[in-house]
Design a protein around this motif. Structure first.
Motif, PDB file in Angstrom:
ATOM      1  N   UNK A 214       0.796  -1.217   0.000  1.00 24.50           N
ATOM      2  CA  UNK A 214       0.000   0.000   0.000  1.00 24.50           C
ATOM      3  C   UNK A 214       0.829   1.268   0.000  1.00 24.50           C
ATOM      4  N   UNK A 215       2.031   1.207  -0.590  1.00 23.62           N
ATOM      5  CA  UNK A 215       2.904   2.375  -0.593  1.00 23.62           C
ATOM      6  C   UNK A 215       2.256   3.524  -1.367  1.00 23.62           C
ATOM      7  N   UNK A 216       2.258   4.692  -0.757  1.00 20.62           N
ATOM      8  CA  UNK A 216       1.675   5.892  -1.362  1.00 20.62           C
ATOM      9  C   UNK A 216       2.756   6.772  -1.977  1.00 20.62           C
ATOM     10  N   UNK A 217       3.874   6.937  -1.273  1.00 24.01           N
ATOM     11  CA  UNK A 217       4.942   7.782  -1.788  1.00 24.01           C
ATOM     12  C   UNK A 217       6.155   7.748  -0.887  1.00 24.01           C
ATOM     13  N   UNK A 218       7.239   8.393  -1.345  1.00 19.19           N
ATOM     14  CA  UNK A 218       8.482   8.437  -0.583  1.00 19.19           C
ATOM     15  C   UNK A 218       9.067   9.846  -0.635  1.00 19.19           C
ATOM     16  N   UNK A 219       9.948  10.124   0.303  1.00 18.80           N
ATOM     17  CA  UNK A 219      10.641  11.404   0.306  1.00 18.80           C
ATOM     18  C   UNK A 219      12.021  11.254   0.909  1.00 18.80           C
ATOM     19  N   UNK A 220      12.945  12.111   0.499  1.00 15.28           N
ATOM     20  CA  UNK A 220      14.303  12.084   1.016  1.00 15.28           C
ATOM     21  C   UNK A 220      14.503  13.158   2.072  1.00 15.28           C
ATOM     22  N   UNK A 221      15.379  12.867   3.008  1.00 15.58           N
ATOM     23  CA  UNK A 221      15.777  13.838   4.026  1.00 15.58           C
ATOM     24  C   UNK A 221      17.217  13.535   4.414  1.00 15.58           C
ATOM     25  N   UNK A 222      17.826  14.460   5.159  1.00 11.44           N
ATOM     26  CA  UNK A 222      19.211  14.310   5.594  1.00 11.44           C
ATOM     27  C   UNK A 222      19.247  13.923   7.064  1.00 11.44           C
ATOM     28  N   UNK A 223      20.016  12.892   7.385  1.00 11.06           N
ATOM     29  CA  UNK A 223      20.192  12.491   8.776  1.00 11.06           C
ATOM     30  C   UNK A 223      20.877  13.635   9.529  1.00 11.06           C
ATOM     31  N   UNK A 224      20.231  14.164  10.572  1.00 12.13           N
ATOM     32  CA  UNK A 224      20.816  15.310  11.275  1.00 12.13           C
ATOM     33  C   UNK A 224      22.129  14.999  11.984  1.00 12.13           C
ATOM     34  N   UNK A 225      22.443  13.730  12.188  1.00 13.63           N
ATOM     35  CA  UNK A 225      23.681  13.352  12.876  1.00 13.63           C
ATOM     36  C   UNK A 225      24.787  13.007  11.879  1.00 13.63           C
ATOM     37  N   UNK A 226      24.505  12.066  10.964  1.00 13.80           N
ATOM     38  CA  UNK A 226      25.536  11.586  10.047  1.00 13.80           C
ATOM     39  C   UNK A 226      25.633  12.390   8.758  1.00 13.80           C
ATOM     40  N   UNK A 227      24.547  13.090   8.403  1.00 15.28           N
ATOM     41  CA  UNK A 227      24.522  13.807   7.138  1.00 15.28           C
ATOM     42  C   UNK A 227      24.205  12.923   5.953  1.00 15.28           C
ATOM     43  N   UNK A 228      23.931  11.639   6.208  1.00 18.97           N
ATOM     44  CA  UNK A 228      23.601  10.713   5.136  1.00 18.97           C
ATOM     45  C   UNK A 228      22.149  10.828   4.693  1.00 18.97           C
ATOM     46  N   UNK A 229      21.829  10.133   3.607  1.00 19.83           N
ATOM     47  CA  UNK A 229      20.468  10.143   3.087  1.00 19.83           C
ATOM     48  C   UNK A 229      19.544   9.255   3.907  1.00 19.83           C
ATOM     49  N   UNK A 230      18.352   9.758   4.166  1.00 23.69           N
ATOM     50  CA  UNK A 230      17.268   8.985   4.758  1.00 23.69           C
ATOM     51  C   UNK A 230      16.111   8.958   3.772  1.00 23.69           C
ATOM     52  N   UNK A 231      15.349   7.873   3.789  1.00 23.71           N
ATOM     53  CA  UNK A 231      14.173   7.755   2.931  1.00 23.71           C
ATOM     54  C   UNK A 231      12.952   7.531   3.807  1.00 23.71           C
ATOM     55  N   UNK A 232      11.988   8.430   3.704  1.00 18.76           N
ATOM     56  CA  UNK A 232      10.726   8.274   4.422  1.00 18.76           C
ATOM     57  C   UNK A 232       9.712   7.646   3.486  1.00 18.76           C
ATOM     58  N   UNK A 233       9.034   6.627   3.980  1.00 17.49           N
ATOM     59  CA  UNK A 233       8.045   5.897   3.195  1.00 17.49           C
ATOM     60  C   UNK A 233       6.665   6.106   3.819  1.00 17.49           C
ATOM     61  N   UNK A 234       5.708   6.508   2.999  1.00 15.23           N
ATOM     62  CA  UNK A 234       4.329   6.700   3.437  1.00 15.23           C
ATOM     63  C   UNK A 234       3.473   5.628   2.779  1.00 15.23           C
ATOM     64  N   UNK A 235       2.741   4.881   3.584  1.00 12.09           N
ATOM     65  CA  UNK A 235       1.884   3.833   3.056  1.00 12.09           C
ATOM     66  C   UNK A 235       0.581   3.799   3.839  1.00 12.09           C
ATOM     67  N   UNK A 236      -0.346   3.001   3.366  1.00 17.53           N
ATOM     68  CA  UNK A 236      -1.614   2.850   4.071  1.00 17.53           C
ATOM     69  C   UNK A 236      -1.448   2.067   5.372  1.00 17.53           C
ATOM     70  N   UNK A 237      -0.239   1.513   5.580  1.00 21.00           N
ATOM     71  CA  UNK A 237       0.054   0.794   6.822  1.00 21.00           C
ATOM     72  C   UNK A 237       0.858   1.637   7.786  1.00 21.00           C
ATOM     73  N   UNK A 238       1.061   2.926   7.469  1.00 21.93           N
ATOM     74  CA  UNK A 238       1.796   3.805   8.360  1.00 21.93           C
ATOM     75  C   UNK A 238       2.994   4.451   7.687  1.00 21.93           C
ATOM     76  N   UNK A 239       3.885   5.009   8.507  1.00 20.45           N
ATOM     77  CA  UNK A 239       5.082   5.682   8.020  1.00 20.45           C
ATOM     78  C   UNK A 239       6.320   4.918   8.467  1.00 20.45           C
ATOM     79  N   UNK A 240       7.354   4.949   7.636  1.00 22.88           N
ATOM     80  CA  UNK A 240       8.618   4.314   7.985  1.00 22.88           C
ATOM     81  C   UNK A 240       9.781   5.169   7.540  1.00 22.88           C
TER      82      UNK A 240
END
Length: 204
Positions: free
Chosen positions: A48-74
């Motif tokens: 049930x994935x709806x979409x994704x978005x990128x963000x920067x890890x505030x500690x490491x500076x690496x890439x994070x991926x946020x996943x939005x789905x009908x089962x919640x957020x990850x």
């Protein structure tokens, strides 16, 4: 997914367009070239994935991926694939992308921020990255769509496996988002059922 997709063959195709279509149809799915490496083996299932978005890890500076789905957020670490946060019951007011930026509230280390989400409700990811890389989704046999990763001469003047690679084929699920992170270190393909990531951490 429609923004960069091309419909299947029909009347009005030029001979050049038909040649390109046949070239794509004949190209087998292959692994992404160096320096790209697959993060998951082969993907992370997200029903049930709806979409994704990128963000920067505030500690490491690496890439994070946020996943939005009908089962919640990850939230995933885009380099290791580790799921570092999950909210199965987000606040209904922020459950789906909303507002002019189509964003959702962040979670885990992104709590207190908002993350732009590309996918079913619109929006988009970067189609180019440093080093001359580009990515696009095309549908020569729509509704199945293919993701092409290119560099240099690309598909129009180069050869498959040398300047362009067919790295993903959406045969069973609907494409939601395709693109690079703002840093250019991560490439993501999200469908209605899963998330596929490639990383070149340290290369961009």
């Amino acid at each position: 997914m429609s923004p960069t997709s091309h419909d299947s063959a029909g009347p009005g195709l030029t001979s050049y367009q038909q040649t390109l279509r046949e070239r794509v149809l004949a190209a087998p799915q292959v692994a992404a070239p160096t320096p790209w490496r697959s993060v998951f083996e082969p993907c992370a299932a997200v029903g049930g994935l709806v979409g994704i978005g990128f963000a920067v890890d505030p500690v490491s500076g690496g890439d994070l991926v946020m996943v939005v789905s009908h089962a919640g957020h990850g939230l995933f670490d885009a380099t290791t694939g580790e799921r570092i946060a999950r909210d199965p019951h987000p606040d209904p007011e922020g459950e789906l992308p909303e507002g002019p930026e189509l964003s959702c509230p962040g979670l885990g280390p992104l709590a207190g921020t908002r993350v732009r989400i590309a996918g079913l409700y619109g929006g988009g990811l970067h189609s180019t990255a440093s080093g001359g890389w580009s990515v696009e989704a095309i549908g020569p046999d729509w509704p199945n769509e293919r993701v092409l990763l290119s560099t240099g001469a690309g598909m129009h003047r180069g050869q498959h496996g040398e300047t362009w690679w067919h790295v993903f084929h959406s045969r069973w699920s609907e494409l939601r988002a395709v693109g690079f992170s703002p840093s250019g270190r991560t490439l993501a393909v999200a469908t209605s059922s899963d998330l596929t990531l490639w990383s070149r951490a340290g290369e961009a």
